[in-house]
Scaffold this motif. Structure first.
Motif, PDB file in Angstrom:
ATOM      1  N   GLY A  74      -4.169 -11.730  19.403  1.00 61.64           N
ATOM      2  CA  GLY A  74      -3.571 -12.682  18.774  1.00 61.64           C
ATOM      3  C   GLY A  74      -4.430 -13.892  18.898  1.00 61.64           C
ATOM      4  O   GLY A  74      -3.937 -15.007  18.381  1.00 61.64           O
ATOM      5  N   ALA A  75      -5.690 -13.864  19.898  1.00 65.43           N
ATOM      6  CA  ALA A  75      -6.402 -14.965  19.739  1.00 65.43           C
ATOM      7  C   ALA A  75      -7.995 -14.594  19.951  1.00 65.43           C
ATOM      8  O   ALA A  75      -7.986 -13.502  20.379  1.00 65.43           O
ATOM      9  N   ASP A  76      -8.985 -15.429  19.889  1.00 61.24           N
ATOM     10  CA  ASP A  76     -10.344 -15.132  20.333  1.00 61.24           C
ATOM     11  C   ASP A  76     -10.390 -14.730  21.612  1.00 61.24           C
ATOM     12  O   ASP A  76      -9.692 -15.524  22.569  1.00 61.24           O
ATOM     13  N   THR A  78       2.238 -22.934  28.704  1.00 58.79           N
ATOM     14  CA  THR A  78       1.118 -22.922  29.550  1.00 58.79           C
ATOM     15  C   THR A  78       1.794 -21.893  30.631  1.00 58.79           C
ATOM     16  O   THR A  78       2.744 -21.896  31.171  1.00 58.79           O
ATOM     17  N   VAL A  79       0.884 -20.866  30.974  1.00 59.65           N
ATOM     18  CA  VAL A  79       1.353 -19.733  31.796  1.00 59.65           C
ATOM     19  C   VAL A  79       0.468 -19.871  33.000  1.00 59.65           C
ATOM     20  O   VAL A  79      -0.704 -19.903  32.799  1.00 59.65           O
ATOM     21  N   ILE A 104      -3.311 -20.954  31.677  1.00 55.95           N
ATOM     22  CA  ILE A 104      -3.637 -20.763  29.987  1.00 55.95           C
ATOM     23  C   ILE A 104      -2.729 -21.346  29.205  1.00 55.95           C
ATOM     24  O   ILE A 104      -1.406 -21.090  29.356  1.00 55.95           O
ATOM     25  N   THR A 105      -3.209 -22.092  28.561  1.00 55.14           N
ATOM     26  CA  THR A 105      -2.376 -22.934  27.488  1.00 55.14           C
ATOM     27  C   THR A 105      -2.436 -22.416  26.117  1.00 55.14           C
ATOM     28  O   THR A 105      -3.869 -22.248  25.590  1.00 55.14           O
ATOM     29  N   ASN A 106      -1.400 -22.060  25.393  1.00 59.56           N
ATOM     30  CA  ASN A 106      -1.456 -21.534  24.020  1.00 59.56           C
ATOM     31  C   ASN A 106      -0.905 -22.394  23.099  1.00 59.56           C
ATOM     32  O   ASN A 106       0.303 -22.876  22.906  1.00 59.56           O
ATOM     33  N   SER A 107      -1.750 -23.436  22.291  1.00 59.60           N
ATOM     34  CA  SER A 107      -1.466 -24.481  21.619  1.00 59.60           C
ATOM     35  C   SER A 107      -1.076 -23.945  20.385  1.00 59.60           C
ATOM     36  O   SER A 107      -0.874 -25.022  19.289  1.00 59.60           O
ATOM     37  N   ALA A 125      -5.316 -17.318  17.103  1.00 57.45           N
ATOM     38  CA  ALA A 125      -4.826 -18.653  17.485  1.00 57.45           C
ATOM     39  C   ALA A 125      -6.440 -18.940  17.794  1.00 57.45           C
ATOM     40  O   ALA A 125      -6.511 -19.686  18.914  1.00 57.45           O
ATOM     41  N   HIS A 126      -7.113 -19.089  16.777  1.00 62.83           N
ATOM     42  CA  HIS A 126      -8.593 -19.651  16.784  1.00 62.83           C
ATOM     43  C   HIS A 126      -8.604 -21.162  17.435  1.00 62.83           C
ATOM     44  O   HIS A 126      -8.114 -21.906  16.934  1.00 62.83           O
ATOM     45  N   ASN A 127      -9.426 -21.222  18.447  1.00 65.48           N
ATOM     46  CA  ASN A 127      -9.568 -22.552  19.346  1.00 65.48           C
ATOM     47  C   ASN A 127      -8.350 -23.009  19.887  1.00 65.48           C
ATOM     48  O   ASN A 127      -8.290 -24.277  19.832  1.00 65.48           O
ATOM     49  N   LYS A 128      -7.107 -22.289  19.920  1.00 64.70           N
ATOM     50  CA  LYS A 128      -5.989 -23.152  20.168  1.00 64.70           C
ATOM     51  C   LYS A 128      -5.567 -22.567  21.746  1.00 64.70           C
ATOM     52  O   LYS A 128      -4.466 -22.715  22.182  1.00 64.70           O
ATOM     53  N   VAL A 129      -6.462 -21.860  22.373  1.00 63.24           N
ATOM     54  CA  VAL A 129      -6.294 -21.496  23.742  1.00 63.24           C
ATOM     55  C   VAL A 129      -7.046 -22.196  24.681  1.00 63.24           C
ATOM     56  O   VAL A 129      -8.558 -22.247  24.376  1.00 63.24           O
ATOM     57  N   SER A 130      -6.721 -22.715  25.715  1.00 60.83           N
ATOM     58  CA  SER A 130      -7.606 -23.350  26.629  1.00 60.83           C
ATOM     59  C   SER A 130      -7.046 -22.885  28.254  1.00 60.83           C
ATOM     60  O   SER A 130      -6.043 -22.682  28.470  1.00 60.83           O
TER      61      SER A 130
END
Length: 174
Positions: free
Chosen positions: A142-144, A109-110, A60-63, A33-38
């Protein structure tokens, strides 16, 4: 004739590389999820001298359109970092380590917060001090990976958070 064959082979090779390059990029895009986690508001509280543990909180938001999992956290400020969930069982607050990591569902978001999900910074190298910024690396499946800093906020609650997390740090033992 050899020059013509060499030229033709070069053209075919170049075209093959151009055609397969977007496929490789697309395959990689499906793996993470490249650049989709904030991360929002990563924070902690000061720890008293001699206290070997601190806590960490954040949202932590997974967009992305795929579920991811926070599988580990590291920092040079602690010997290890573990992820826990606080649960009320029979009127007693208990902490349970999340050995398989913390799932962050797609599009959600968690929040890591007092009396819920949180990180335990164990075997601190020195007490956490107000105003300090504690570097963390968040390792996701699943994400960077993400590098963030916990802001060590004042104990008096001027940052707008509950001071009850010290109870978690003090009651947590291994």
């Amino acid at each position: 004739m050899n020059r013509v064959n060499l030229f033709a082979a070069s053209v075919v090779l170049a075209c093959t590389a151009l055609v397969s390059a977007p496929t490789v990029a697309q395959d990689h895009a499906h793996d993470t999820a490249h650049n989709k986690v904030s991360i929002e508001h990563p924070w902690s509280r000061p720890t008293p001298p001699g206290t070997p543990m601190g806590v960490g909180y954040m949202a932590i938001t997974n967009s992305s359109d795929r579920d991811i999992t926070l599988i580990s956290v590291t920092t040079p400020r602690a010997g290890k970092v573990t992820i826990h969930e606080s649960l009320m069982t029979d009127g007693i607050m208990r902490m349970k380590p999340l050995t398989a990591g913390l799932p962050i569902p797609a599009g959600e978001t968690v929040e890591l917060k007092p009396h819920g999900y949180h990180m335990m910074l164990e075997k601190l190298t020195a007490p956490l001090e107000e105003g300090e910024r504690v570097p963390l690396t968040l390792d996701f499946d699943g994400a960077d990976d993400l590098d963030v800093e916990l802001n060590v906020e004042p104990l008096d609650g001027t940052a707008g958070h509950s001071a009850n997390h010290e109870e978690e740090a003090e009651s947590h033992s291994h």
